[in-house]
Write a protein that holds these residues in place. Structure first.
Motif, PDB file in Angstrom:
ATOM      1  N   UNK A 249       0.841  -1.188   0.000  1.00 48.96           N
ATOM      2  CA  UNK A 249       0.000   0.000   0.000  1.00 48.96           C
ATOM      3  C   UNK A 249       0.879   1.241   0.000  1.00 48.96           C
ATOM      4  N   UNK A 250       0.577   2.188  -0.876  1.00 53.38           N
ATOM      5  CA  UNK A 250       1.320   3.444  -0.877  1.00 53.38           C
ATOM      6  C   UNK A 250       0.988   4.215   0.393  1.00 53.38           C
ATOM      7  N   UNK A 251       1.883   5.087   0.809  1.00 52.95           N
ATOM      8  CA  UNK A 251       1.698   5.823   2.054  1.00 52.95           C
ATOM      9  C   UNK A 251       0.410   6.646   2.049  1.00 52.95           C
ATOM     10  N   UNK A 252       0.030   7.171   0.861  1.00 46.57           N
ATOM     11  CA  UNK A 252      -1.198   7.961   0.798  1.00 46.57           C
ATOM     12  C   UNK A 252      -2.449   7.105   0.628  1.00 46.57           C
ATOM     13  N   UNK A 253      -2.266   5.782   0.508  1.00 43.57           N
ATOM     14  CA  UNK A 253      -3.389   4.865   0.419  1.00 43.57           C
ATOM     15  C   UNK A 253      -4.071   4.816  -0.933  1.00 43.57           C
ATOM     16  N   UNK A 254      -3.530   5.518  -1.915  1.00 46.73           N
ATOM     17  CA  UNK A 254      -4.182   5.601  -3.223  1.00 46.73           C
ATOM     18  C   UNK A 254      -3.828   4.442  -4.147  1.00 46.73           C
ATOM     19  N   UNK A 255      -2.775   3.713  -3.826  1.00 51.37           N
ATOM     20  CA  UNK A 255      -2.358   2.614  -4.695  1.00 51.37           C
ATOM     21  C   UNK A 255      -2.151   1.352  -3.876  1.00 51.37           C
ATOM     22  N   UNK A 256      -2.742   0.267  -4.329  1.00 49.11           N
ATOM     23  CA  UNK A 256      -2.586  -1.041  -3.686  1.00 49.11           C
ATOM     24  C   UNK A 256      -2.122  -2.027  -4.748  1.00 49.11           C
ATOM     25  N   UNK A 257      -0.998  -2.682  -4.508  1.00 52.75           N
ATOM     26  CA  UNK A 257      -0.435  -3.606  -5.493  1.00 52.75           C
ATOM     27  C   UNK A 257      -0.209  -4.979  -4.864  1.00 52.75           C
ATOM     28  N   UNK A 258      -0.667  -6.041  -5.528  1.00 56.38           N
ATOM     29  CA  UNK A 258      -0.294  -7.380  -5.041  1.00 56.38           C
ATOM     30  C   UNK A 258       1.194  -7.611  -5.244  1.00 56.38           C
ATOM     31  N   UNK A 259       1.773  -8.431  -4.392  1.00 59.67           N
ATOM     32  CA  UNK A 259       3.205  -8.720  -4.518  1.00 59.67           C
ATOM     33  C   UNK A 259       3.537  -9.335  -5.864  1.00 59.67           C
ATOM     34  N   UNK A 260       2.562  -9.974  -6.489  1.00 56.90           N
ATOM     35  CA  UNK A 260       2.782 -10.656  -7.761  1.00 56.90           C
ATOM     36  C   UNK A 260       2.596  -9.741  -8.973  1.00 56.90           C
ATOM     37  N   UNK A 261       2.293  -8.461  -8.741  1.00 55.04           N
ATOM     38  CA  UNK A 261       2.018  -7.573  -9.875  1.00 55.04           C
ATOM     39  C   UNK A 261       3.247  -7.427 -10.764  1.00 55.04           C
ATOM     40  N   UNK A 262       3.052  -7.669 -12.056  1.00 52.23           N
ATOM     41  CA  UNK A 262       4.152  -7.549 -13.009  1.00 52.23           C
ATOM     42  C   UNK A 262       4.578  -6.082 -13.106  1.00 52.23           C
ATOM     43  N   UNK A 263       5.867  -5.830 -12.872  1.00 52.77           N
ATOM     44  CA  UNK A 263       6.380  -4.474 -12.896  1.00 52.77           C
ATOM     45  C   UNK A 263       6.075  -3.670 -11.652  1.00 52.77           C
ATOM     46  N   UNK A 264       5.442  -4.297 -10.642  1.00 51.53           N
ATOM     47  CA  UNK A 264       5.073  -3.597  -9.415  1.00 51.53           C
ATOM     48  C   UNK A 264       6.272  -3.303  -8.524  1.00 51.53           C
ATOM     49  N   UNK A 265       5.996  -2.652  -7.392  1.00 47.40           N
ATOM     50  CA  UNK A 265       7.083  -2.219  -6.518  1.00 47.40           C
ATOM     51  C   UNK A 265       7.848  -3.403  -5.921  1.00 47.40           C
ATOM     52  N   UNK A 266       7.153  -4.508  -5.661  1.00 43.96           N
ATOM     53  CA  UNK A 266       7.852  -5.670  -5.099  1.00 43.96           C
ATOM     54  C   UNK A 266       8.784  -6.286  -6.141  1.00 43.96           C
ATOM     55  N   UNK A 267       8.317  -6.367  -7.382  1.00 47.15           N
ATOM     56  CA  UNK A 267       9.183  -6.876  -8.439  1.00 47.15           C
ATOM     57  C   UNK A 267      10.368  -5.934  -8.658  1.00 47.15           C
ATOM     58  N   UNK A 268      10.149  -4.634  -8.521  1.00 43.01           N
ATOM     59  CA  UNK A 268      11.244  -3.672  -8.659  1.00 43.01           C
ATOM     60  C   UNK A 268      12.308  -3.910  -7.585  1.00 43.01           C
TER      61      UNK A 268
END
Length: 586
Positions: A249-268
């Motif tokens: 979850x982004x600090x402002x709560x506006x973005x939620x990404x699953x850990x499996x999201x392709x190109x997401x923050x966890x993959x980064x």
């Protein structure tokens, strides 16, 4: 602040067993009604946060005995037995006299229904320190689903939930061995790729100067992996996101990404660590070593990056080293948006301190709990050794001529120097400073909150009298725009994102979802480590592609649905706590 071993989770199955067993026990709370004659007694403390067990010794034990005539016997699932300890004790109908445990996934409701915790209402009128945080108490009552005072949350605060609670340094940020960075001429670090190039040069330099080829930029460990790989999650914090179950979850709560999201923050984050691995910057023992082994390498100068502020600095930045310009300091990574948690007026509702329903010493324990929330209690029981607990009665600090707190020579050694060998006089408990600190590991009030009695923060690092004047800090500050702290630098350069501090715990989820989650966690964590050590970009991509399909086949959609809803509820709680604070401040 030193982060300790990961909290042992309290499994729902154990609570269910306790509820079954407790049918005969419900309503039979007569033991707690026996007259307490105030004599010296040993009480059992079931503590899911503790990392040592057995009888509390030393100066903290002396304080507790002198004030309450209590001895504390710590029962720590983290140390021995894990969830089995909880299951066994819960099934017997008594976890302990004093209970420190998690509340998530409906656990608090089950504790109440199983009659494992007592209602502190009869003693609450005298708990004057706790009553200052009424909203926090009310939040726990709401979570319990039944009127009463069933527990008090840790981490309460009187400060703005939109302000960073860390004080001087964020929990997770890129910290580097500053002396090697200095020798390279303070190169610019625009992004994560540039950071790796700088780290490669630092590693080459460190090996050349020391003649030791076992120095690595990164040394990682597996101990604390949960829904995802813990070390990769720390890097995600650099990008402005925080993990919540299987999502970020982004600090402002506006973005939620699953850990499996392709190109997401966890993959980064995984890609960053894999690039480091391919460049020879990751300790090859990272996949097998534990926390203790890794932290010893940090202490011995074998690691050039600290993923956390509380890892590198306490182990390398001694007064002697800082005088020589040696130690870990925040790197000027221009692309970071470091995640910060705001103060929590409602406390950290995921962990509480409560009184066992079968204890014979409830009123005395209520007084002890209330004391933990007093100024004296906060200084005495704060966190662990080396930069936290600083009791005035121990001779740690005094008031200066200006009325503001300042450390004594003893306090400076306890907070910043060789505290492991700091002797404590027999009349104050004996032993050493380290051997006497509180084993509870329960932080009643946030350490960087303001002490109403002094007007300064509880954390001595934030006192005006304790400004860092070392050669290391001066050089860092000169090359960081005159920053007075890590947080100051990040705020001035718009590199900090603050998530308002809200008391939120995940509700109970269906057993089928929990079972699926367990399988998903195993696949995600294993794939994360496999991605880390991938020998090529193609192999890295294949590992992540495969795990996305694996978790989908396992039914990840059901888990993701729950986690996304929890994320939305957390974001809503953050908005509400800000509104409530602003309303109360008017």
């Amino acid at each position: 602040m030193e982060l300790k071993k990961k909290i042992t989770s309290v499994l729902a199955v154990g609570l269910a067993a306790a509820m079954t067993f407790s049918l005969a026990a419900c309503g039979s709370d007569t033991a707690g009604e026996e007259k307490d004659d105030g004599s010296l007694v040993t009480v059992d403390v079931f503590d899911s946060l503790a990392n040592q067990q057995g009888e509390q010794k030393g100066w903290f034990a002396k304080i507790v005995q002198d004030k309450f005539n209590l001895k504390l016997n710590i029962i720590a699932p983290n140390v021995s037995g894990g969830d089995t300890v909880f299951d066994t004790r819960a099934a017997s109908g008594s976890l302990g006299d004093l209970i420190i445990t998690g509340t998530g996934n409906g656990r608090l409701q089950k504790l109440v229904k199983a009659n494992l915790v007592t209602d502190m209402t009869p003693y609450y009128s005298s708990m004057t320190n706790v009553k200052k945080y009424q909203n926090a108490v009310d939040a726990i009552t709401e979570q319990a689903g039944k009127d009463g005072v069933w527990g008090i949350p840790q981490g309460v605060s009187s400060s703005d939930p939109s302000s960073p609670s860390e004080g001087m340094e964020p929990t997770s940020a890129p910290y580097i061995r500053w002396e090697y960075y200095k020798e390279l001429g303070y190169p610019e670090i625009k992004d994560l790729d540039a950071f790796l190039d700088v780290l490669k040069d630092m590693q080459d330099l460190a090996r050349k100067e020391t003649g030791q080829n076992d120095i690595y930029a990164f040394s990682l460990f597996k101990d604390w992996d949960g829904d995802v790989m813990n070390n990769a999650s720390a890097v995600v914090n650099w990008l402005g996101y925080q993990g919540q179950g299987s999502v970020f979850i982004s600090a402002d709560g506006k973005d939620v990404q699953p850990a499996t999201q392709e190109g997401g923050v966890y993959e980064q984050a995984l890609e960053f660590l894999n690039k480091a691995e391919q460049m020879g910057l990751v300790d090859p023992e990272s996949t097998t070593q534990d926390w203790d082994t890794m932290q010893n390498k940090v202490t011995n100068g074998k690691t050039l990056v600290s993923l956390f502020s509380w890892l590198g600095k306490p182990r390398m930045n001694s007064d002697e080293n800082k005088a020589k310009g040696v130690g870990f300091m925040l790197a000027p990574l221009q692309s970071m948006k470091v995640y910060s948690t705001g103060f929590t007026p409602d406390g950290d509702g995921s962990t509480i301190i409560a009184i066992g329903s079968k204890s014979k010493y409830k009123e005395r324990l209520a007084k002890f709990i209330d004391w933990l929330y007093s100024s004296e209690g906060v200084y005495a029981a704060a966190s662990n050794s080396g930069g936290a607990a600083c009791p005035k009665g121990l001779g740690c600090w005094t008031e200066g001529s200006d009325g503001k707190p300042q450390l004594t020579d003893f306090g400076k050694q306890a907070m910043n120097g060789d505290h492991a060998n700091l002797k404590i006089s027999d009349d104050l408990g004996g032993g050493t400073y380290d051997s006497g600190f509180s084993l509870l590991n329960f932080k009643a009030v946030q350490q960087n909150d303001i002490d109403s009695e002094t007007g300064a923060a509880f954390n001595p690092q934030l006192w005006e009298s304790e400004a860092d004047t070392s050669a290391l800090f001066k050089d860092w500050s000169e090359h960081m725009g005159g920053a007075t702290s890590d947080i100051d630098y990040l705020e001035k350069n718009n590199l900090l994102t603050v998530a308002p501090g809200a008391s939120y715990t995940t509700p109970q989820e269906e057993s089928t979802v929990s079972a699926t989650r367990s399988s998903i966690k195993t696949e995600v964590v294993n794939a994360s480590w496999n991605a880390l050590v991938a020998k090529s970009d193609a192999e890295f991509a294949k590992v992540l592609k495969d795990v996305r399909q694996q978790v989908k086949d396992l039914g990840y959609d059901s888990v993701l649905k729950v986690d996304e809803q929890n994320a939305k509820d957390l974001a809503k709680a953050r908005q509400e706590v800000v509104k409530q604070y602003q309303s109360d401040a008017k």
